[in-house]
Design a protein around this motif. Sequence first.
Motif, PDB file in Angstrom:
ATOM      1  N   UNK A 171      47.332  37.974 -48.819  1.00 27.20           N
ATOM      2  CA  UNK A 171      47.601  37.097 -47.683  1.00 27.20           C
ATOM      3  C   UNK A 171      49.084  36.957 -47.395  1.00 27.20           C
ATOM      4  N   UNK A 172      49.880  36.806 -48.450  1.00 26.69           N
ATOM      5  CA  UNK A 172      51.332  36.707 -48.272  1.00 26.69           C
ATOM      6  C   UNK A 172      51.918  38.008 -47.734  1.00 26.69           C
ATOM      7  N   UNK A 173      51.416  39.138 -48.216  1.00 25.65           N
ATOM      8  CA  UNK A 173      51.888  40.437 -47.738  1.00 25.65           C
ATOM      9  C   UNK A 173      51.549  40.627 -46.262  1.00 25.65           C
ATOM     10  N   UNK A 174      50.374  40.206 -45.866  1.00 18.93           N
ATOM     11  CA  UNK A 174      49.974  40.321 -44.459  1.00 18.93           C
ATOM     12  C   UNK A 174      50.837  39.407 -43.590  1.00 18.93           C
ATOM     13  N   UNK A 175      51.094  38.182 -44.047  1.00 20.08           N
ATOM     14  CA  UNK A 175      51.936  37.254 -43.297  1.00 20.08           C
ATOM     15  C   UNK A 175      53.363  37.787 -43.176  1.00 20.08           C
ATOM     16  N   UNK A 176      53.896  38.347 -44.254  1.00 19.79           N
ATOM     17  CA  UNK A 176      55.242  38.934 -44.236  1.00 19.79           C
ATOM     18  C   UNK A 176      55.293  40.091 -43.242  1.00 19.79           C
ATOM     19  N   UNK A 177      54.316  40.967 -43.311  1.00 16.42           N
ATOM     20  CA  UNK A 177      54.276  42.125 -42.420  1.00 16.42           C
ATOM     21  C   UNK A 177      54.117  41.726 -40.966  1.00 16.42           C
ATOM     22  N   UNK A 178      53.283  40.747 -40.702  1.00 13.96           N
ATOM     23  CA  UNK A 178      53.075  40.288 -39.325  1.00 13.96           C
ATOM     24  C   UNK A 178      54.351  39.669 -38.763  1.00 13.96           C
ATOM     25  N   UNK A 179      55.031  38.861 -39.559  1.00 14.18           N
ATOM     26  CA  UNK A 179      56.291  38.258 -39.108  1.00 14.18           C
ATOM     27  C   UNK A 179      57.358  39.315 -38.852  1.00 14.18           C
ATOM     28  N   UNK A 180      57.444  40.277 -39.752  1.00 15.65           N
ATOM     29  CA  UNK A 180      58.428  41.350 -39.581  1.00 15.65           C
ATOM     30  C   UNK A 180      58.116  42.179 -38.343  1.00 15.65           C
ATOM     31  N   UNK A 181      56.846  42.509 -38.139  1.00 20.14           N
ATOM     32  CA  UNK A 181      56.454  43.311 -36.979  1.00 20.14           C
ATOM     33  C   UNK A 181      56.739  42.587 -35.663  1.00 20.14           C
ATOM     34  N   UNK A 182      56.406  41.315 -35.602  1.00 20.68           N
ATOM     35  CA  UNK A 182      56.628  40.559 -34.363  1.00 20.68           C
ATOM     36  C   UNK A 182      58.119  40.388 -34.081  1.00 20.68           C
ATOM     37  N   UNK A 183      58.923  40.175 -35.146  1.00 19.68           N
ATOM     38  CA  UNK A 183      60.367  40.070 -34.948  1.00 19.68           C
ATOM     39  C   UNK A 183      60.938  41.403 -34.483  1.00 19.68           C
ATOM     40  N   UNK A 184      60.491  42.493 -35.087  1.00 20.53           N
ATOM     41  CA  UNK A 184      60.968  43.826 -34.730  1.00 20.53           C
ATOM     42  C   UNK A 184      60.680  44.121 -33.252  1.00 20.53           C
ATOM     43  N   UNK A 185      59.475  43.805 -32.809  1.00 16.23           N
ATOM     44  CA  UNK A 185      59.077  44.092 -31.428  1.00 16.23           C
ATOM     45  C   UNK A 185      59.805  43.185 -30.431  1.00 16.23           C
ATOM     46  N   UNK A 186      60.197  41.983 -30.831  1.00 15.55           N
ATOM     47  CA  UNK A 186      60.875  41.059 -29.930  1.00 15.55           C
ATOM     48  C   UNK A 186      62.370  40.979 -30.142  1.00 15.55           C
ATOM     49  N   UNK A 187      62.918  41.893 -30.922  1.00 14.12           N
ATOM     50  CA  UNK A 187      64.343  41.850 -31.260  1.00 14.12           C
ATOM     51  C   UNK A 187      65.233  41.844 -30.015  1.00 14.12           C
ATOM     52  N   UNK A 188      64.812  42.510 -28.964  1.00 16.46           N
ATOM     53  CA  UNK A 188      65.637  42.598 -27.754  1.00 16.46           C
ATOM     54  C   UNK A 188      65.823  41.240 -27.069  1.00 16.46           C
ATOM     55  N   UNK A 189      65.014  40.252 -27.408  1.00 17.09           N
ATOM     56  CA  UNK A 189      65.142  38.917 -26.816  1.00 17.09           C
ATOM     57  C   UNK A 189      66.159  38.035 -27.553  1.00 17.09           C
ATOM     58  N   UNK A 190      66.669  38.502 -28.682  1.00 17.34           N
ATOM     59  CA  UNK A 190      67.590  37.700 -29.488  1.00 17.34           C
ATOM     60  C   UNK A 190      69.029  37.919 -29.063  1.00 17.34           C
ATOM     61  N   UNK A 191      69.923  37.151 -29.672  1.00 17.92           N
ATOM     62  CA  UNK A 191      71.363  37.321 -29.445  1.00 17.92           C
ATOM     63  C   UNK A 191      71.970  38.340 -30.393  1.00 17.92           C
ATOM     64  N   UNK A 192      71.190  38.877 -31.298  1.00 21.88           N
ATOM     65  CA  UNK A 192      71.691  39.825 -32.279  1.00 21.88           C
ATOM     66  C   UNK A 192      71.879  41.192 -31.627  1.00 21.88           C
ATOM     67  N   UNK A 193      72.910  41.914 -32.081  1.00 19.12           N
ATOM     68  CA  UNK A 193      73.162  43.231 -31.522  1.00 19.12           C
ATOM     69  C   UNK A 193      73.092  44.339 -32.574  1.00 19.12           C
ATOM     70  N   UNK A 194      73.078  43.993 -33.842  1.00 17.72           N
ATOM     71  CA  UNK A 194      73.036  45.018 -34.879  1.00 17.72           C
ATOM     72  C   UNK A 194      72.262  44.497 -36.092  1.00 17.72           C
TER      73      UNK A 194
END
Length: 60
Positions: free
Chosen positions: A8-31
């Motif tokens: 369950x923790x691995x799935x939650x970690x992976x889901x959070x990472x995947x959603x952040x990766x896909x939405x990275x362009x909406x953040x203020x981060x550039x690198x």
Amino acid sequence: METLLVLGLAIAYGAGAWRFWKGFHRTNFSSNKISLTLLWPIYLIANKSYRENFNRALKG
């Protein structure tokens, strides 16, 4: 039971990472997309600016 918790923790970690990766362009981060994605739980707890950007990345 422990295996189920770890899974369950691995799935939650992976889901959070995947959603952040896909939405990275909406953040203020550039690198550092990879490191920011891999370490998201630590940054989420420790950094207010990251929390704001993480929430921005998740909202689509």
